[in-house]
Design a protein around this motif. Structure first.
Motif, PDB file in Angstrom:
ATOM      1  N   SER A  25      96.269 -36.451 -14.998  1.00 49.17           N
ATOM      2  CA  SER A  25      94.931 -36.547 -15.150  1.00 49.17           C
ATOM      3  C   SER A  25      94.692 -37.417 -16.501  1.00 49.17           C
ATOM      4  O   SER A  25      95.464 -37.664 -17.450  1.00 49.17           O
ATOM      5  CB  SER A  25      94.280 -35.155 -15.812  1.00 49.17           C
ATOM      6  OG  SER A  25      92.694 -35.280 -16.123  1.00 49.17           O
ATOM      7  N   SER A  26      93.529 -38.216 -16.502  1.00 47.69           N
ATOM      8  CA  SER A  26      93.403 -38.935 -17.726  1.00 47.69           C
ATOM      9  C   SER A  26      92.941 -38.054 -18.936  1.00 47.69           C
ATOM     10  O   SER A  26      92.704 -38.601 -19.982  1.00 47.69           O
ATOM     11  CB  SER A  26      91.954 -40.156 -17.504  1.00 47.69           C
ATOM     12  OG  SER A  26      90.925 -39.297 -17.159  1.00 47.69           O
ATOM     13  N   ASP A  27      92.509 -36.764 -18.816  1.00 51.62           N
ATOM     14  CA  ASP A  27      92.280 -35.782 -19.699  1.00 51.62           C
ATOM     15  C   ASP A  27      93.440 -35.259 -20.451  1.00 51.62           C
ATOM     16  O   ASP A  27      94.255 -34.728 -19.664  1.00 51.62           O
ATOM     17  CB  ASP A  27      91.229 -34.752 -19.161  1.00 51.62           C
ATOM     18  CG  ASP A  27      90.689 -33.744 -20.254  1.00 51.62           C
ATOM     19  OD1 ASP A  27      91.428 -33.635 -21.105  1.00 51.62           O
ATOM     20  OD2 ASP A  27      89.440 -33.502 -19.882  1.00 51.62           O
ATOM     21  N   PRO A  28      93.525 -35.556 -21.763  1.00 50.38           N
ATOM     22  CA  PRO A  28      94.839 -35.053 -22.301  1.00 50.38           C
ATOM     23  C   PRO A  28      95.058 -33.577 -22.230  1.00 50.38           C
ATOM     24  O   PRO A  28      96.231 -32.781 -22.373  1.00 50.38           O
ATOM     25  CB  PRO A  28      94.875 -35.544 -23.776  1.00 50.38           C
ATOM     26  CG  PRO A  28      93.268 -35.844 -24.007  1.00 50.38           C
ATOM     27  CD  PRO A  28      92.790 -36.317 -22.556  1.00 50.38           C
ATOM     28  N   ARG A  29      93.987 -32.837 -22.010  1.00 49.56           N
ATOM     29  CA  ARG A  29      93.940 -31.314 -21.964  1.00 49.56           C
ATOM     30  C   ARG A  29      94.808 -30.856 -20.805  1.00 49.56           C
ATOM     31  O   ARG A  29      95.507 -29.766 -20.799  1.00 49.56           O
ATOM     32  CB  ARG A  29      92.716 -30.650 -21.756  1.00 49.56           C
ATOM     33  CG  ARG A  29      91.859 -30.784 -23.321  1.00 49.56           C
ATOM     34  CD  ARG A  29      90.266 -30.623 -22.982  1.00 49.56           C
ATOM     35  NE  ARG A  29      89.554 -31.029 -22.171  1.00 49.56           N
ATOM     36  CZ  ARG A  29      88.416 -31.065 -21.697  1.00 49.56           C
ATOM     37  NH1 ARG A  29      87.854 -29.969 -21.986  1.00 49.56           N
ATOM     38  NH2 ARG A  29      88.005 -31.762 -20.831  1.00 49.56           N
ATOM     39  N   ALA A  30      94.893 -31.652 -19.653  1.00 51.15           N
ATOM     40  CA  ALA A  30      95.525 -31.441 -18.499  1.00 51.15           C
ATOM     41  C   ALA A  30      97.105 -31.257 -18.719  1.00 51.15           C
ATOM     42  O   ALA A  30      97.745 -30.514 -18.459  1.00 51.15           O
ATOM     43  CB  ALA A  30      95.210 -32.278 -17.522  1.00 51.15           C
ATOM     44  N   ALA A  31      97.695 -32.491 -19.487  1.00 50.55           N
ATOM     45  CA  ALA A  31      98.848 -32.525 -19.728  1.00 50.55           C
ATOM     46  C   ALA A  31      99.556 -31.457 -20.688  1.00 50.55           C
ATOM     47  O   ALA A  31     100.596 -30.929 -20.664  1.00 50.55           O
ATOM     48  CB  ALA A  31      99.387 -34.005 -20.303  1.00 50.55           C
ATOM     49  N   ALA A  32      98.667 -31.005 -21.564  1.00 50.26           N
ATOM     50  CA  ALA A  32      98.723 -30.189 -22.493  1.00 50.26           C
ATOM     51  C   ALA A  32      99.023 -28.603 -21.727  1.00 50.26           C
ATOM     52  O   ALA A  32      99.765 -27.754 -22.225  1.00 50.26           O
ATOM     53  CB  ALA A  32      97.760 -29.916 -23.622  1.00 50.26           C
ATOM     54  N   SER A  33      98.036 -28.458 -20.769  1.00 51.57           N
ATOM     55  CA  SER A  33      98.304 -27.278 -20.204  1.00 51.57           C
ATOM     56  C   SER A  33      99.599 -27.279 -19.435  1.00 51.57           C
ATOM     57  O   SER A  33     100.122 -26.091 -19.161  1.00 51.57           O
ATOM     58  CB  SER A  33      97.034 -27.120 -19.058  1.00 51.57           C
ATOM     59  OG  SER A  33      97.233 -25.913 -18.368  1.00 51.57           O
ATOM     60  N   THR A  34     100.083 -28.284 -18.746  1.00 54.49           N
ATOM     61  CA  THR A  34     101.244 -28.424 -17.946  1.00 54.49           C
ATOM     62  C   THR A  34     102.246 -27.941 -18.788  1.00 54.49           C
ATOM     63  O   THR A  34     103.324 -27.177 -18.561  1.00 54.49           O
ATOM     64  CB  THR A  34     101.376 -29.796 -17.286  1.00 54.49           C
ATOM     65  OG1 THR A  34     100.392 -29.858 -16.339  1.00 54.49           O
ATOM     66  CG2 THR A  34     102.487 -29.736 -16.489  1.00 54.49           C
ATOM     67  N   ARG A  35     102.401 -28.629 -20.023  1.00 51.64           N
ATOM     68  CA  ARG A  35     103.539 -28.358 -20.970  1.00 51.64           C
ATOM     69  C   ARG A  35     103.533 -26.748 -21.474  1.00 51.64           C
ATOM     70  O   ARG A  35     104.476 -26.244 -21.443  1.00 51.64           O
ATOM     71  CB  ARG A  35     103.307 -29.096 -22.142  1.00 51.64           C
ATOM     72  CG  ARG A  35     103.588 -30.710 -21.865  1.00 51.64           C
ATOM     73  CD  ARG A  35     103.814 -31.535 -23.190  1.00 51.64           C
ATOM     74  NE  ARG A  35     102.581 -31.467 -23.936  1.00 51.64           N
ATOM     75  CZ  ARG A  35     101.418 -32.815 -23.925  1.00 51.64           C
ATOM     76  NH1 ARG A  35     101.638 -33.564 -22.998  1.00 51.64           N
ATOM     77  NH2 ARG A  35     100.333 -32.337 -24.646  1.00 51.64           N
TER      78      ARG A  35
END
Length: 260
Positions: A25-35
């Motif tokens: 996602s272009s939303d950085p919150r998505a990558a943070a959730s994946t991590r």
């Protein structure tokens, strides 16, 4: 190189690693959730090397991480699609990326798990547990389960199936609603529940992470009178980490046994 989310011991360095593959996602919150999910999976099995990758937007890409794993000395990898439906990304994109890695010199044995959503008409009990645990404590008599949506009819059917099973587990009417790919928006689903006699409709999130589609689905449901606060996405639910471990165990039992 993608950073590991576990502390690999001797067995991890030479054995099987786990690669979580999110849509991106272009939303950085998505990558943070994946991590965060990767850390939770690693915590379930200390010593297991768990890494993250993305099919779109954010990096790194799965093929690059698989090649990194090979360079580190792993003998094999279990790839887990962080997807709730087996639509195009799960059926076509991800296998294609793995094929690209082999074309680029990958020799690692790769085991691909099922998606995290229903498979073969069966909704994983741990997925239902995650949905229940994330549901806010509101006095509801109906549930709208908002989802991203897809144009794939079979994939949408699995979302409807999950909503039906979730409702049965709660003893409440529950309808799926989609942010895209379907005319059944949050507002449409809430209105249908009101027609059934529901006056206090809570919002469950069938998303792994927040982002524009999640927020759009919330806005639609709230516009029709659904209650707030809204259930957070599933990505940080402990039951989802347990579901990932279970998916890994189905295709590579020794991986989770060695790390236990």
């Amino acid at each position: 190189m993608a950073q590991p989310h576990g502390t690999a011991g001797e067995a991890g360095e030479l054995g099987t690693a786990v690669l979580l593959v999110a849509h991106g996602s272009s939303d950085p919150r998505a990558a943070a959730s994946t991590r965060a999910l990767a850390r939770a999976v690693a915590a379930q099995r200390p010593g297991l090397d768990v890494r993250t990758s993305y099919l779109d937007h954010a990096g790194p890409r799965p093929d690059r991480v698989l090649l990194d794993m090979q360079r580190l000395g792993h003998r094999s990898a279990v790839v887990v699609p962080l997807l709730l439906t087996s639509a195009f990304h799960g059926r076509v994109d991800l296998p294609g990326v793995i094929d690209t890695a082999y074309d680029n010199g990958l020799q690692l044995r790769v085991h691909l798990t099922d998606v995290l959503g229903p498979v073969g008409g069966v909704v994983p009990p741990l997925l239902l547990a995650a949905l229940r645990r994330q549901l806010p404590s509101v006095d509801a008599d109906g549930i709208v389960m908002i989802a991203a949506g897809t144009r794939d009819d079979l994939a949408r059917h699995t979302v409807d199936l999950t909503a039906a099973e979730f409702g049965r587990s709660l003893g409440l009417p529950c309808r799926a609603a989609f942010a895209s790919g379907s005319p059944v928006t949050g507002a449409v689903a809430v209105s249908a529940l009101r027609d059934q006699g529901c006056s206090r409709v809570a919002i469950s999130s069938y998303f792994l992470a927040t982002g524009k589609l999640h927020e759009s689905a919330i806005t639609s449901a709230v516009s029709a009178g659904a209650l707030e606060p809204v259930a957070p996405p599933l990505g940080r639910a402990l039951d989802l980490a347990r579901l990932v471990v279970a998916r890994v165990g189905r295709v590579s039992p020794a991986t989770v046994d060695l790390a236990a």
